[in-house]
Each structure stands twice: as C-alpha cells, then as structure tokens.
Design a protein around this motif. Sequence first.
Motif, PDB file in Angstrom:
ATOM      1  N   ILE A 118     -23.305  49.013  13.528  1.00 23.93           N
ATOM      2  CA  ILE A 118     -23.510  49.705  12.251  1.00 23.93           C
ATOM      3  C   ILE A 118     -23.825  51.181  12.435  1.00 23.93           C
ATOM      4  O   ILE A 118     -24.139  51.869  11.476  1.00 23.93           O
TER       5      ILE A 118
ATOM      6  N   LEU B 184     -21.796  53.744  13.274  1.00 25.39           N
ATOM      7  CA  LEU B 184     -20.833  54.640  12.629  1.00 25.39           C
ATOM      8  C   LEU B 184     -20.909  54.576  11.107  1.00 25.39           C
ATOM      9  O   LEU B 184     -20.957  55.628  10.457  1.00 25.39           O
ATOM     10  N   PRO B 185     -20.933  53.385  10.493  1.00 26.38           N
ATOM     11  CA  PRO B 185     -21.052  53.375   9.027  1.00 26.38           C
ATOM     12  C   PRO B 185     -22.306  54.074   8.526  1.00 26.38           C
ATOM     13  O   PRO B 185     -22.232  54.848   7.563  1.00 26.38           O
ATOM     14  N   VAL B 186     -23.439  53.838   9.181  1.00 18.32           N
ATOM     15  CA  VAL B 186     -24.666  54.506   8.732  1.00 18.32           C
ATOM     16  C   VAL B 186     -24.554  56.009   8.925  1.00 18.32           C
ATOM     17  O   VAL B 186     -24.972  56.799   8.078  1.00 18.32           O
TER      18      VAL B 186
ATOM     19  N   PHE C 258     -21.389  45.337   8.749  1.00 16.21           N
ATOM     20  CA  PHE C 258     -20.528  46.481   9.030  1.00 16.21           C
ATOM     21  C   PHE C 258     -19.563  46.710   7.875  1.00 16.21           C
ATOM     22  O   PHE C 258     -19.416  47.815   7.373  1.00 16.21           O
TER      23      PHE C 258
ATOM     24  N   LEU D 193     -21.337  48.191   4.719  1.00 15.47           N
ATOM     25  CA  LEU D 193     -21.681  49.602   4.880  1.00 15.47           C
ATOM     26  C   LEU D 193     -20.428  50.466   4.909  1.00 15.47           C
ATOM     27  O   LEU D 193     -20.344  51.521   4.282  1.00 15.47           O
ATOM     28  N   TRP D 194     -19.448  49.968   5.641  1.00 12.57           N
ATOM     29  CA  TRP D 194     -18.194  50.696   5.796  1.00 12.57           C
ATOM     30  C   TRP D 194     -17.547  50.887   4.427  1.00 12.57           C
ATOM     31  O   TRP D 194     -17.067  51.974   4.101  1.00 12.57           O
TER      32      TRP D 194
END
Lengths: 365, 395, 69, 517
Positions: free
Chosen positions: A303, A305-307, C32, C35-36
């Motif tokens: 997580i 990269l998304p954060v 993921f 959030l993505w």
Amino acid sequence: MLEKGRISSFQLSVLLVGFVLGSSIIITPGGDAGHDAWIAIALGLMEGSLIALIFTALVLRFKDKTIIEINDLVFGKVIGKLISVLFLWYFLHLGALVLNDYVHFFRLELYPATPRTVMLLIIMLVCASTVNRGIEALARCSLILVPLTISVIFLVTMFLIPHFNLNNLMPILDLPIGKLLWSAHSVASFPFAESVVFVMILAFLNKSEKGGRAVSKALIIAGLVLIIASIRNSAVLGPMVAAYNYPSYQAVQVIDIRDIFTRLEILVAINFITMGFLKISVLLYGTVLGLAQVLNLQSYRPIILPVGILMVILALTNVANTIELFDFTHKIYPIYAVPFQIIIPLITLIIAKLRQLPKTDGGMP
Amino acid sequence: MKNRQQGKISLVILLSIISVFIVGCWDSRELSTLSLIAGLGFDLDPATKRATLTYQSIVPSQVKPSPSMGGGEGKQTGSGGLQSIQLDHDTGLSPYEVLNRYTQHGSRIPFYQHTQVIVIGKAAAEHGLYPFLDTVIRNPAGRPNILLAISDNKASDILAVEDGMENIQAVGMANIIKLSARFSKYPAVTCLDFTSRFIGKTTAPVAPIMGVFEETGPEGKRQKKIRINGTAVFKGDKMIGKLNEQESSGLLWVINQIEKGFVIIPEASLEIIGSKTKIIPELTGGKIKITVEIEEEANLIQYNNARNITPDLIHQLEKAQAREIESQVKAVIKKSMALNADIFDFGGAVHRKYKKEWKKMEPRWDDIYPTIEVSVKVKTRLDEIGDINKAIMTE
Amino acid sequence: MIALLLMGFGIVALIQIPGLIKKQWWRELACFTVLWSIGLVLSVMLAMGITLPPVSTMINQYISGMFGI
Amino acid sequence: MKATKKVSPVNLSRKLEDNLKNIKDSLGESSDIIIREMKISSNANVDAAVIYIDGLVDRDLVSRDILQPLMFNLQFIKDKVGQKNSSLLGCIKSSVLTVGQVETTENIDSIISSVMTGQTAMLAEGSIQALVIDTKGWEKRAIESPENEISIRGPKDSFTETLRINTALLRRKIRDPNLSLVSMQIGQRSKTDVVIAYIKGITPDNLIEEIKQRLKRIDTDAILDIGYIEQYIEENPLSLVPTVGTSERPDVVTARMLEGRAAILVDGSPMALTVPFLFVEGFQNPDDYYARPFFASFVRIIRLLGFLLSIYLPGIYVALKSFHPELFPTPLLITVAAAREGHPFPVVLEALLMLILFEILREAGLRLPRSLGQAVSIVGALVIGQAAVSAGLVGAPMVIVVAATAIASFMVVPFADTGALFRLIMTIVAGFLGLFGMIIISLEVLSHLAALRSLGVPYLSPVTPLNTSDLIKDTWLRAPLWALGSRPAFLDPLDKKRQSPDQKPHPPQNNPNERKS
C-alpha cells in the motif's frame, strides 16, 4: 510484526534530527518573533521536549508496540482504531504539508516552470522506494545525510561570520511576552512536537530502554542547529529576516569570499531536498505502517504507492494558494496540531497508567 | 524472493524518474539563450511618471575572443574595438511593466542573477523608490547583495559611459564602489543594506552617488569617466539630500565602517590601519544624549616638514588627526540633523539600550532626533613612521 | 493527460498486483485496490479540472471560527 | 540437462578386460586418453593397465615413477607378494610406486573423474581395486607480477590459473593450520574445482555456511571464470554496484581473510573472490597499508573525491550551464558564456557525446592489441581534444570536464564500471532537471546502497550503520598499523583481537648505545 528491521538508539536519534530539521531547515521556525526567534526556538524546544516525553513514555511503556497496537490495547478495538485513524490522518496531512513547502520553495526559487505535479511525483517516488526498503534503510540514509547537512550548515555559518552584525540581535526579548510565548508554542508544534510520528518507529528500537534519551538528545541537537541558523540569519539579514519567506536561503546569498565562494545558496536547497526527503519518508512510513496495522495486513509494502499517491493528491488540493498555506502554518497549525501532539498521547498514557497496562504477567493480551 | 521484488520495484522507479525527466525539461535555461544583464539603471520622469530602465547586458562572444575561434578579423583583444556590452532602454508605467517590455526587442531572455550594480536616477530617487525596490526584493532573481548607486543625473548616462579597465562596465562600476568603501570614502550599499535600513523605520537609508565627468584624453579627445561624488540620504524611500566627501567619511566613522584609508591633516598624511566606533546613548530626564567614541590607529606615511620625528611630534600629530576626524564627524552630524534623517542608526542604538522607553519614542523619532545632543570623543594612536627614521633633508 | 494518468496507475497496478496474487494475500489486494481506486478517481477528477475541496483551508476556517481568530 | 552418459557407480570386477572396456566406453574415443597395457609380476603373467590423459599428467613422472618401477622391479614385486601374502596392488602402492599421493578405489566412476583431473589410474587383473596416482602436471603459467592491481611497495606475485598454486600462495602467507581450504566441484560438465578459503577461528561460521549454501545452489554446466561464481552468489544481482570483491593479489586476499572474510578460488581463474565486499573496500589499496599512514589517508580521501568527481562533474557542469547559471561566479560565467557562444548542440548533448565517445575509445583501446591501442588513444585524443573544439562542435570547458572525469574515474578500480553508468545517468538527469534531479537520483541510489547487503553485512558499513572506531581507523583514514588493534567489528569476526595493544614504537628508555655528549 510488520517491520522486521531493528534500529539502534543512535540511528533513531540521527533520523529524528533529520526529521526535525526537515522543512524547518529552510522555513526557520519562530519567524514572527523577528530577531528573538532563537529565544522562541529555545522555549519551543523545551515545550517540544516535554511533549516528546509524553509520547516516548507512552510508547516505551509498551515495548515493541506502535501507537496503533497501543490504542487497540488501551481503548479497545473499536475506539482504538478510531483514534489510530485520527493519527493516520495527521501523518498524511503533515506529509502533504511538507510536500507543499517543498514544492513551494523549489518552484519559487529554482524551478518556476516545472509543473508541481511532476515535482511532487518525483519526490514521492523516491520516498516511496525508500520506505519500501524498510526502516533500516531509511535510518541508514539519515546517518549519512544528517551529518552532511549539519556540516554544511556550519560551513555556511563560518562563511557568513564576516557579515555578522550582532547589533541586529539586540535588544534581547524585544517582543511582548504573550507574542513570544505564542511564537514558542508554534515552534514547538512545527518542528519539535511533529516528532510524534516516531510513535510508529520507537517500537523498532533494538534496546528500547534507551529510547527516551535518544529522543531528547536528538531534539536538543536539532534545536541547537536551528538556534544557530536563526541567530545567523538575524545577524546577517537584520530586520529583513522577518520579511523574507526563506531567510536562510537569502542569508547564504550574501556570502562572497573573493568572488569564488559565492552563490552558495544551492547548498541550502540541497540541504532542504535531503532533509525534506527524510521527513516525508518518515511520515509516509508512519502512515503506511499504521494503515497496514489498522487493517491487519501482513505487509505494509503493497500500500506504499497508493498511499503515496493520496499524499500527493492531498498536497495538490491542500490549499488554494501560497498565502493560505502560510496562513495555515503560522496561525492555525499550532492549534490544529495540539490534539495529535499532546492531548491524545497524554490521555492514552493516563488511561494506560490507570488500567495498569501493559499487563506484566508475560502473556500476550 | 523479497529482494528480487524490491530490485524490480526500484528499477521501475529509477526508470520512471528518468522518463519523467526526459518528457519535459521545463526550466532549462541554456546559457546561449540568455542575455546576461550586468547593470540595471532606473529612471523616472517626474512629469509623466513613466519609468525608464536601462540594461547593460554582456555580449559573450565579444568578451574575450577565444584563440581557437580562429578568426582573421576578430583577433584583437581588449576593450578596444569590440563592444562587449550592449545597452537597451525601455519605458513604461511600472517597473515590472518595463522589465517585461524587454522581450519585445531582446533576442534572448534577460537574466538578472548576475546583475552587479543597480543605478537609480536622481529624479527617480527623489520621487520615491518603493515600487522599484519591491520589484528587486520580491523577485527571486534579485540577489540581496547587488550594489546600489544613485546617479547625480540620469542613470542611463552612467551606464552608457565606456570607461575603465574592465570589459564589462558594470563590473567596473561595482569595483569603483567597492574600492571607495574599502578606502573609507563612501559607503558601499547593497540592496539588503538599503532595505534593512528602510524597514527599520527610524533609520535613513544612504547610497553612494555617481556622476559622469568629462576630461580631455591624450589626443585631445573628450573622454567620459565615472566617479563617486557624494552620498545620497533618504528619508523613507525618497532622497532628501546629499553628503559631500568630508561628510561621507564622517558617516563611515560613525557607523563603524572604516576599513582602510587615509586621514589628511595639513602637515602630514596618515594611513588608517584600524578603527572602532562605539555609539553610547544615554537617557537622562527624557533627553537623549549620544556619545560617539572613536578609537583609531594609523601609520604615518607622509610628513610635509623636513624635521625629525620625535615623540612630542607624534603626540601633536595624534591630536591633529583626532581634530580632523572630529570635524568630519561633526560635519555629518550637523548635516543629518539639518535633514532630520537618522543615517547613523542612533534610533537603533537607543532601542538596544532602552527598549521600554523606545516603544514611546519610536513614533516621535522625527521630533526627537534633531534635538539629540551628540558628543564626539576621538582617541587616536600613531604607530609606525615608515621606512625612514630621520628626515632626509634638514631645515 | 488522462491517458498519461491511467498509464501511471496501470504501471502501479502492474507492479503490485501479480505479486499479491502469487502470495495469495487477498486482504492486502483488497486494500491496495480500494486505495488505488480512490487515488485514481481523485486524480482523474483533478485532471478533468474539477476542484477538490482545499482541506487545510477548510480546517483553517473551522478553527478560526471556533476560536474566533 | 545432464547430457553426459551417466556412469552408474559400477564397482570394478576382477577381470581387467571388463574393467578396461567399461572405462573405454565411458571415456569415449579421444586421442589424448592413453591406456597403457602391460604385464607385471616376475613371470610377467599378470595383466595390468595404466590410464591417464596426455597433457594433464606429468609425462616424466608417469614414465619414471610408475611405468619404470612396475616393469623393472618384477622380481621384487613377486617376492613381496609372496612373503606377506598381501595383495598385489597393496604391495605396489606401498613399495613400488615412488609418487607422493596414491589412493585406492573400487569404483569406475571415481576412476574416471580422477583421470579427468590429471591423475593416473592403475588396474591389475584379478584385483577389484585400482590405484589412483596423483600425477597432475600440465603446462602452466608461472607466477607473474600482478597486471591490474599495481602496488609500489607490496609483493609482486599474483594468482595464476592453477588452483593448487593459488592455494599454495595463500598457505605461504599464512602458516596457520587454521587456514581452511574447503573444496567442492561446480559445473555439470566442467567439474571445476572451487575452494573456499578462510581462517578458522576468525571468519564467522555462519558466513561459511551461507557461502557453501549459495555455492551448492549453483547448477550450471560450466564455470569458466570466477565471474560466473560472482554472478550466482550475489544478493542483489540487479544492483549496479558489485557486492563481491575480486583480487589477483594473494596479499590482498590474505589481508581480507585475516579481517574475517572468506575467499573463493576457482580453478582456471587468476582471480579470487572475497566476500563480504563493502563499499569502502573499493577505496582501499594494498599500498595504503604498506605506506606510512598520513599519505595513505590522504590518498584515500583523494580517491573518494575523485570517485565523486567522476560521477558528478559532468552532471554538475551540465546542470549549472543549462539550469542554474546564477550559481557560477560572475567572472567564470562570462568566460564560460564566451566559450559556449556559437556552439550548435545543447550542453547535455555535448556532454553525452563526449562521454560516450570517451567510453568508446576506452573500450576500443582495451580490446585492441597493445600496438594498435596506442594508435587509438592518439587518434582519440586528437579527435576529442583538438579537432572537436576547433571545429566548434564542443566547447573547450567540456573537454576539460570530460578529461578530468575520465582520469578521476580510474582511481577507484572496483567501481570504474559502475561509475561510468552513474555518470551517464547523472548527466542525462542533469540535462533534464538540473541539480534537483541529480540530488533526487543520488538519494535513490543512497537508499538503495543503504538497503544493500553483501552476505548479510550492510554494504555501507562502517559508515552506516555507524561503527565509530572502524570508521576512524580504517575507512577514509588509515590509522597506523600498531593502532589497528581489532578486526573490523562489522564483519563480526570470531576472534576480535588482531594484535596486542601498546605496540606503539618508542625510543628506548635507556639506550646503551646512546652517545655521551
């Protein structure tokens, strides 16, 4: 445990110094105190150290536990998670604010045409890849970057000594006491007490009993560096110190030693890149690790990269313009940060004491 | 497994960073697309309120023809036939509008970071500098240590003079200012100094004044030259007066900016080797008294009388020197009182010592300043007497 | 612009998702993805010129109102 | 992928004929395989055969110490066999062969592999055993002085292609029985001998275990050079920096072993690998230890400076010129601007052109025969230096920058290749985002290096994680030898102490020879 790496108390100290220097290396805190900024920093350092005392006491009470796990233990699953989410929001928002400072500085002074999105993404990519390598790599980076930065600050200060006019620092305590205290509090809340994000990192000390001393040592060193920088800026720039956005950057432009050691302001910019990198990385690390713990993930790596992207988006939409950013950081932030920096850790600590947590009977709750 | 994953991710990150770089280079400023501005002149027509800017830009290809460029015609070096600078003018209503107008005729982007000196026309200085100063200070390209000078006529005249040993006249002008400050004739004032005094409210900014004079060259050719001939005194952002040579030195004595230089008294010349000035304010019964204490040390470099030098004589010379310094200082204090401009930062000295009383005094400083009683104490010391210890001719 | 954005998000997904599927970390995969997607939606909105609320400014107004600064 | 005819572990039979047929089958038809059949014993009634590979054995040894005694001492053999009632081969082994190392085996498989490594096998009719006689001895290069790692004061020997000679070189330096040489064979087809050398009691056991594990994991057909091993055992094979050290000098390898590292030697490679390899090692040179400490420290700092310069200089020049002209001091800027005037290419392109041209020249000069290499460098110097400038294609300052960079890049040999790549990356990045980009890339590289480990030891130790005493004593500075009391702690050696303390030499307290004055 999500993080397998362990860091020594010395590494923690250095990382914390880097974190505190972070963006305050360029935005010298206590700017509204004029030439008394150094007094404000000294007072702010005291307040900040007291605040640090609260959260280090809290985290070190529960060995090997981050604030997220502590919240679960102290408040129970539901309220604990709620409070944890508050913290995560603070880390994310703080990260976005630091990114804002970063981009604002570079777009103003060096890269006026580069799109802010691109700059944000580049910085975020580097920070994300460092966070991906874990806390050990981050701490080791700080071990190289922080001494370099501090020596550059000292070097630059040496070069500026001929331009010192100590009259500019007089009279001491020129400010009304109320204003000075407010300034001190804003210093405490801006660089020093932001170290509350280390509630995510203190758990990974290999010798947790040394944590308290490591934190206070680091705060004092960072405070001294900031005081020196602030005295230098006041002595060189005189009353203009309060007018400039980035006094350090302007002060260094004054250096001119025989036409060769001149135009060294890029050193200040480099310092800011490296220290800002540490600060953003630590904040991103805190956010990501915390989120992974809240969500019970097996690894925080997926997580990152998304954060990171969310942090960039927050930085992009955070404020409508620069003056709002300054307004927020100078006037509102010292109030806004109080719950996260003082109130929640203090309450948690008190409840933990009252409930006599952690249970010492060895069994993991 | 973990390592390989990490390696892959970092490789992707490295590649994407590089590709981002390659996609755009927004802030690239290739040196050959820039016009390097060495000197900037600012004039204002008081009648029409139109500002005029004069740029002195460097023409790099003419600065020093490099030998490898191998050319027949461009071979000559030095400032003889080649024009290594170029002058441009623009007019407009506000300083930035004028700056902006450069792009209408310039073939290169103006680049101000290497500006050596900013010359301000007298009319502009008298009219008020605030808009121009704001442009310089607010703009990231304006460095705090650019030197400021006031022209005794129009700034464009000064920048147009072709004179000096430097290829770039603006560099030469900056050197003139620095040299005169080093030899303690006139103050060298940077943008930072100027604005610091400006922001201090009670302190009056100063700046050296430059003028053009003509002299006849070796072949009867009229030659224009630049010289500093005074110090401008500002009140706020407006120039209100001028200090002459003696008063300018006096100013430097008071503000402790004597570095080197000479004190000339009727019977001898003395070289200053060190000096220190203290401004001591005293507040008694609501009245301010300021003592200027100067401690100076000098060497004898010329003695006009063919007499051997004795300790008594040294003593006399020291006293004469002290009198000379005192007269310079008194002259400038008189002038500044007359102009009611606190060019010595006496206000700051009072502030530093009596910070509570200062709060009340600050708004009324203009009324208080002319009434201040200033006493000057000069202590001098003569040290070396040069290479000879006997007069080479006796009377 | 939006194409570039989608490409970027695609690359992020391509780096992460195969590893997660291989390890059968479904929980992580879900987090993921959520959030993505939030990131994707927000950035597409930004790219389309929709102004998102400036958070700090809102906090600023709220706290100013509360303390009457 | 095992394509060789798999020889099943067949035991020898009593019939020589069968055995020879078996062996011939597995060895195949090769002209260099010699099978010498003969008759021994007094009445020459026992058939025997000697098998070896021509070229791998010492021919003198075989004919003088094996064939000759076997054929001439027939009576003696018969007596012996008769007397003690012992076996024929045992008797031959104990009393006839005058060769140092003789072993008995009963297995055809092992006979074949021994023959392949240059040993001689002897079989006899009626015996289920065979003798394997060590007769290795092929044409080999003599020990020569090192070519690539030049030292001024140090020993002038270097490793050769022969493993035994190399191990002997190590033995000669360390006459400690604790010097262990663990050997194994790697490569399905090449069956290359690989030796892990370390000093028992210094090198941590888990390190050796880890190396053994990694070596055992290698499953490939041939190991032609130590470089093969290197690439198979690295922790982060995608990293741009090497995490395994190489040296052709026995003194360097011994010194590293004495610090607690392990060395890997491969037959056929005149180099040794040493692990773990850390960043600082690249800046250490044997001469640093042989010369006096002050100059050694100075040179190390110069090396670091040169390394940084060789990576950053072109990038900085490009960044300053095309992004931050305000950072030049004014006089320099005017000169540079004058030199830049009228050049057709952007600075980045100029820099890349020159850098790549330089790499081309370097590679060409390296690969060409020595006599031609000279010509290349002359032409290159002319093209790069003179012609390009006077033709106005490249600015003169750029030539200076690239030349300085080129020279500086050779100062730190282990990172010369890495440096060339980083230099190119930095220059490209500098051309597109100036110093900011360079710093960002440097941060990425730094965090990569900080996370990197070589055989479990953090790559940047002792700088980070910090070990102050190691950092001061033997990193960028080199303390006098008598002050280097302990081995580097970051290698975690079993025996931490290197020498007794208080060895600082001092003048004698009361010197009997002191002149009375």
